[in-house]
Design a protein around this motif. Structure first.
Motif, PDB file in Angstrom:
ATOM      1  N   TRP A   4       0.338  -1.173   0.019  1.00  0.00           N
ATOM      2  CA  TRP A   4      -0.179  -0.577   0.030  1.00  0.00           C
ATOM      3  C   TRP A   4       0.827   1.063  -0.401  1.00  0.00           C
ATOM      4  O   TRP A   4       2.075   1.835   0.664  1.00  0.00           O
ATOM      5  CB  TRP A   4      -1.222  -0.173   0.887  1.00  0.00           C
ATOM      6  CG  TRP A   4      -1.937  -0.908   1.591  1.00  0.00           C
ATOM      7  CD1 TRP A   4      -2.573  -1.990   0.103  1.00  0.00           C
ATOM      8  CD2 TRP A   4      -2.470  -1.225   2.153  1.00  0.00           C
ATOM      9  NE1 TRP A   4      -3.361  -2.878   0.628  1.00  0.00           N
ATOM     10  CE2 TRP A   4      -4.146  -2.425   1.547  1.00  0.00           C
ATOM     11  CE3 TRP A   4      -3.632  -0.453   3.354  1.00  0.00           C
ATOM     12  CZ2 TRP A   4      -5.103  -2.432   2.330  1.00  0.00           C
ATOM     13  CZ3 TRP A   4      -5.089  -0.351   4.074  1.00  0.00           C
ATOM     14  CH2 TRP A   4      -5.344  -1.939   3.275  1.00  0.00           C
ATOM     15  N   TYR A   7       0.284   8.246   0.590  1.00  0.00           N
ATOM     16  CA  TYR A   7      -0.556   9.164   0.117  1.00  0.00           C
ATOM     17  C   TYR A   7       0.028  10.116   1.359  1.00  0.00           C
ATOM     18  O   TYR A   7      -0.478  10.018   1.978  1.00  0.00           O
ATOM     19  CB  TYR A   7      -2.479   8.530  -0.306  1.00  0.00           C
ATOM     20  CG  TYR A   7      -2.636   7.575  -1.379  1.00  0.00           C
ATOM     21  CD1 TYR A   7      -2.304   8.273  -2.306  1.00  0.00           C
ATOM     22  CD2 TYR A   7      -2.140   6.461  -1.314  1.00  0.00           C
ATOM     23  CE1 TYR A   7      -2.398   7.115  -4.028  1.00  0.00           C
ATOM     24  CE2 TYR A   7      -2.465   5.261  -1.877  1.00  0.00           C
ATOM     25  CZ  TYR A   7      -2.636   6.536  -2.982  1.00  0.00           C
ATOM     26  OH  TYR A   7      -2.751   5.218  -4.089  1.00  0.00           O
ATOM     27  N   HIS A  26      -1.714   5.008   4.472  1.00  0.00           N
ATOM     28  CA  HIS A  26      -1.355   4.780   3.504  1.00  0.00           C
ATOM     29  C   HIS A  26      -2.818   4.408   2.632  1.00  0.00           C
ATOM     30  O   HIS A  26      -3.701   4.040   3.618  1.00  0.00           O
ATOM     31  CB  HIS A  26      -0.553   3.116   3.877  1.00  0.00           C
ATOM     32  CG  HIS A  26       0.621   3.491   4.553  1.00  0.00           C
ATOM     33  ND1 HIS A  26       1.736   2.959   3.454  1.00  0.00           N
ATOM     34  CD2 HIS A  26       1.578   3.989   5.618  1.00  0.00           C
ATOM     35  CE1 HIS A  26       2.774   3.287   3.915  1.00  0.00           C
ATOM     36  NE2 HIS A  26       2.791   3.665   4.832  1.00  0.00           N
ATOM     37  N   ALA A  27      -2.887   4.012   1.658  1.00  0.00           N
ATOM     38  CA  ALA A  27      -3.812   3.235   1.460  1.00  0.00           C
ATOM     39  C   ALA A  27      -4.153   2.178  -0.428  1.00  0.00           C
ATOM     40  O   ALA A  27      -2.809   1.797  -0.880  1.00  0.00           O
ATOM     41  CB  ALA A  27      -4.804   4.297   1.114  1.00  0.00           C
ATOM     42  N   MET A  32      -9.881   4.873  -1.620  1.00  0.00           N
ATOM     43  CA  MET A  32      -9.548   4.334  -0.289  1.00  0.00           C
ATOM     44  C   MET A  32      -8.910   5.082   0.581  1.00  0.00           C
ATOM     45  O   MET A  32      -9.286   5.897   1.703  1.00  0.00           O
ATOM     46  CB  MET A  32      -8.983   3.056   0.000  1.00  0.00           C
ATOM     47  CG  MET A  32      -8.568   2.851   1.354  1.00  0.00           C
ATOM     48  SD  MET A  32      -7.999   1.348   1.071  1.00  0.00           S
ATOM     49  CE  MET A  32      -8.551   0.281   1.790  1.00  0.00           C
ATOM     50  N   ALA A  33      -8.100   6.011  -0.062  1.00  0.00           N
ATOM     51  CA  ALA A  33      -7.221   7.553   0.749  1.00  0.00           C
ATOM     52  C   ALA A  33      -7.967   8.196   0.663  1.00  0.00           C
ATOM     53  O   ALA A  33      -8.143   9.082   1.990  1.00  0.00           O
ATOM     54  CB  ALA A  33      -5.932   7.623  -0.344  1.00  0.00           C
ATOM     55  N   GLN A  35     -10.997   8.037   1.297  1.00  0.00           N
ATOM     56  CA  GLN A  35     -12.088   7.703   2.170  1.00  0.00           C
ATOM     57  C   GLN A  35     -11.155   7.417   3.646  1.00  0.00           C
ATOM     58  O   GLN A  35     -12.388   8.240   4.777  1.00  0.00           O
ATOM     59  CB  GLN A  35     -12.899   6.167   1.996  1.00  0.00           C
ATOM     60  CG  GLN A  35     -13.593   6.045   0.793  1.00  0.00           C
ATOM     61  CD  GLN A  35     -14.145   5.023  -0.027  1.00  0.00           C
ATOM     62  OE1 GLN A  35     -13.132   3.662   0.189  1.00  0.00           O
ATOM     63  NE2 GLN A  35     -15.273   4.463  -0.451  1.00  0.00           N
ATOM     64  N   ASN A  36     -10.776   7.654   3.793  1.00  0.00           N
ATOM     65  CA  ASN A  36      -9.861   6.860   4.991  1.00  0.00           C
ATOM     66  C   ASN A  36      -9.363   8.693   5.447  1.00  0.00           C
ATOM     67  O   ASN A  36      -9.076   9.055   6.458  1.00  0.00           O
ATOM     68  CB  ASN A  36      -8.581   6.705   4.760  1.00  0.00           C
ATOM     69  CG  ASN A  36      -8.364   4.848   4.763  1.00  0.00           C
ATOM     70  OD1 ASN A  36      -9.479   4.369   5.269  1.00  0.00           O
ATOM     71  ND2 ASN A  36      -7.148   3.864   4.818  1.00  0.00           N
TER      72      ASN A  36
ATOM     73  N   ARG B 296      -7.145  -6.794   3.696  1.00  0.00           N
ATOM     74  CA  ARG B 296      -5.809  -5.659   3.057  1.00  0.00           C
ATOM     75  C   ARG B 296      -5.454  -6.658   2.036  1.00  0.00           C
ATOM     76  O   ARG B 296      -5.284  -5.896   1.060  1.00  0.00           O
ATOM     77  CB  ARG B 296      -4.524  -6.127   4.060  1.00  0.00           C
ATOM     78  CG  ARG B 296      -4.597  -5.032   5.724  1.00  0.00           C
ATOM     79  CD  ARG B 296      -3.679  -4.761   6.288  1.00  0.00           C
ATOM     80  NE  ARG B 296      -2.898  -6.411   6.213  1.00  0.00           N
ATOM     81  CZ  ARG B 296      -2.978  -6.766   8.097  1.00  0.00           C
ATOM     82  NH1 ARG B 296      -3.871  -6.530   8.605  1.00  0.00           N
ATOM     83  NH2 ARG B 296      -2.604  -8.030   8.199  1.00  0.00           N
ATOM     84  N   ALA B 299      -8.131  -5.723  -0.777  1.00  0.00           N
ATOM     85  CA  ALA B 299      -7.603  -4.184  -1.205  1.00  0.00           C
ATOM     86  C   ALA B 299      -6.610  -4.096  -2.202  1.00  0.00           C
ATOM     87  O   ALA B 299      -7.138  -3.502  -3.177  1.00  0.00           O
ATOM     88  CB  ALA B 299      -8.092  -3.475  -0.075  1.00  0.00           C
TER      89      ALA B 299
END
Ligand SMILES: [Fe+2]
Ligand SMILES: [Fe+2]
Lengths: 93, 317
Positions: A4, A7, A26-27, A32-33, A35-36, B296, B299
């Motif tokens: 991952w 970012y 990290h994503a 996903m980055a 969203q996190n 993980r 994903a």
């Protein structure tokens, strides 16, 4: 998490302002980055817009070059309005 | 430039309150100290979620449950800010997690104590987050930029944690005799471990002087502990409970509260892994990490697939 990427996260805190760097995470992918980043960096109305960019896409200047890059601006006082003396009679400019 | 003059230049930047940034030259020992301190701090935020997580499903009302959930979620965020700050020093997230899961890395020993009643949740917010705030506020001025900025963010979020805890205790203290006893019991158990959070006494803390010189620390362990005691005693009086220390007394001449000796033997036992919950905490972290592995992996696989989709649709066009 080995695969991952990291970012860097930029948040626009209010409409009309620039996005500003707030941190990193990290994503697995950019979605996903985002969203996190939303979960971590905007839990208290800190933002209205998020940018994420993979950290390894950022090129930065070398701190050792700081003198060469920024010192030349120091003696260019004519770039500032205060360099120019105006007659007292002039009220606004 | 020789290492010697590099070090001089580094120290004079620190003396001038300039921030040190990731790509700036820094002494190896400074980097190592920071990696150890920041990663331990990150681990503490993460492990610190466990004792409180124990009470989420048993919170006495929806309001309390929401607040506790929000508080614990903040702690996860704090862990993330701090891991990110440590990563700027060249250590990877995996390395740090590995050190935690294999028991090589330390985390704050306070989280190796159990949360027996709902009053413990109040006592943790009031005392443990209170002590953490006392430690963390000066870290907002730490010389290392990414650490200082992470701490600013953490401190902004912390004050609600302490109030949340104090509010639980305040409510219980206005309740039945039984509830008040529950508060007293929780405070009896959390008071001394909270004082230990500031670390050994100054004369037994050999690395403190260097950290002060590097402006990673701003106050010594004993100075911070004293500040905490001074701030907390009046808060206990308002609750109407006793702090479990017969020697606790205001010292007019010093302008501070005197307090009794700390049982450092207990502290070192807990640090060495022999606290009441050390094994349970570590096992819970490892289990969560292992059971999350498939998420993980999924994903990663999904991201890979999306990337390939973009590539193949681009090649068609
Ligand atoms: Fe925290
Ligand atoms: Fe907290």
């Amino acid at each position: 998490m080995k695969d991952w990427p990291l970012y860097e996260v930029f948040i626009r805190s209010k409409n009309g302002l620039n996005h500003k760097h707030v941190g990193s995470l990290h994503a697995a992918d950019p979605q996903m980055a985002i969203q996190n980043a939303r979960d971590v960096y905007t839990r208290r109305n800190e933002g209205v817009s998020i940018w994420v960019v993979e950290a390894n896409h950022i090129t930065s200047s070398n701190p050792d070059d700081a003198e060469a890059l920024y010192d030349p601006a120091m003696d260019k006082i004519y770039r500032h309005p205060t360099f120019y003396e105006l007659p007292d009679a002039l009220k606004h400019m | 430039m020789s290492t010697h003059s590099l070090e001089d230049r580094f120290q004079s930047r620190v003396d001038n309150e300039e921030k040190i940034e990731p790509r700036d030259w820094m002494p190896d020992a400074y980097r190592k100290t920071l990696v150890r301190q920041i990663s331990q701090h990150a681990h503490s935020e993460i492990v610190g979620m466990l004792p409180e997580g124990n009470w989420i499903t048993r919170a006495p009302s929806l309001k309390r449950k929401l607040a506790l959930l929000a508080k614990i979620q903040d702690e996860a965020g704090h862990g993330l800010y701090l891991y990110s700050a440590a990563e700027t020093l060249g250590v990877s997230r995996d390395e740090m997690l590995d050190q935690l899961h294999t028991g090589k890395a330390k985390y704050s020993s306070i989280f190796n104590y159990p949360t027996l009643t709902w009053a413990d949740i109040g006592a943790i917010g009031w005392l443990v987050d209170g002590a953490a705030i006392m430690n963390q506020v000066p870290l907002c001025r730490a010389s290392y930029g990414p650490y200082a900025r992470a701490m600013v963010r953490v401190c902004k979020e912390e004050s609600f944690h302490q109030r949340q805890g104090y509010d639980i205790l305040l409510t219980m203290c206005q309740g039945s005799e039984e509830q008040k006893e529950m508060v007293q019991d929780a405070v009896n158990r959390w008071w001394w471990p909270s004082l230990m959070m500031f670390g050994p006494n100054d004369d037994a803390s050999p690395n403190s002087a260097q950290s002060l010189k590097w402006k990673i620390k701003r106050f010594s362990n004993d100075e911070l502990r004293q500040k905490f005691v001074d701030a907390t005693v009046p808060q206990a009086e308002i609750l109407g409970i006793q702090l479990p220390d017969p020697l606790l007394q205001y010292n007019e001449a010093r302008g501070h509260y005197d307090f009794g000796p700390i049982d450092w033997e207990e502290f070192f036992q807990v640090v060495a892994g022999n606290g009441p919950c050390n094994k349970e905490r570590l096992a819970a972290r490892v289990k969560a990490h292992e059971e999350g592995a498939w998420v993980r992996e999924a994903a990663t696989a999904y991201a890979e697939k999306q990337k390939n989709k973009v590539v193949s649709s681009a090649s068609v066009a």
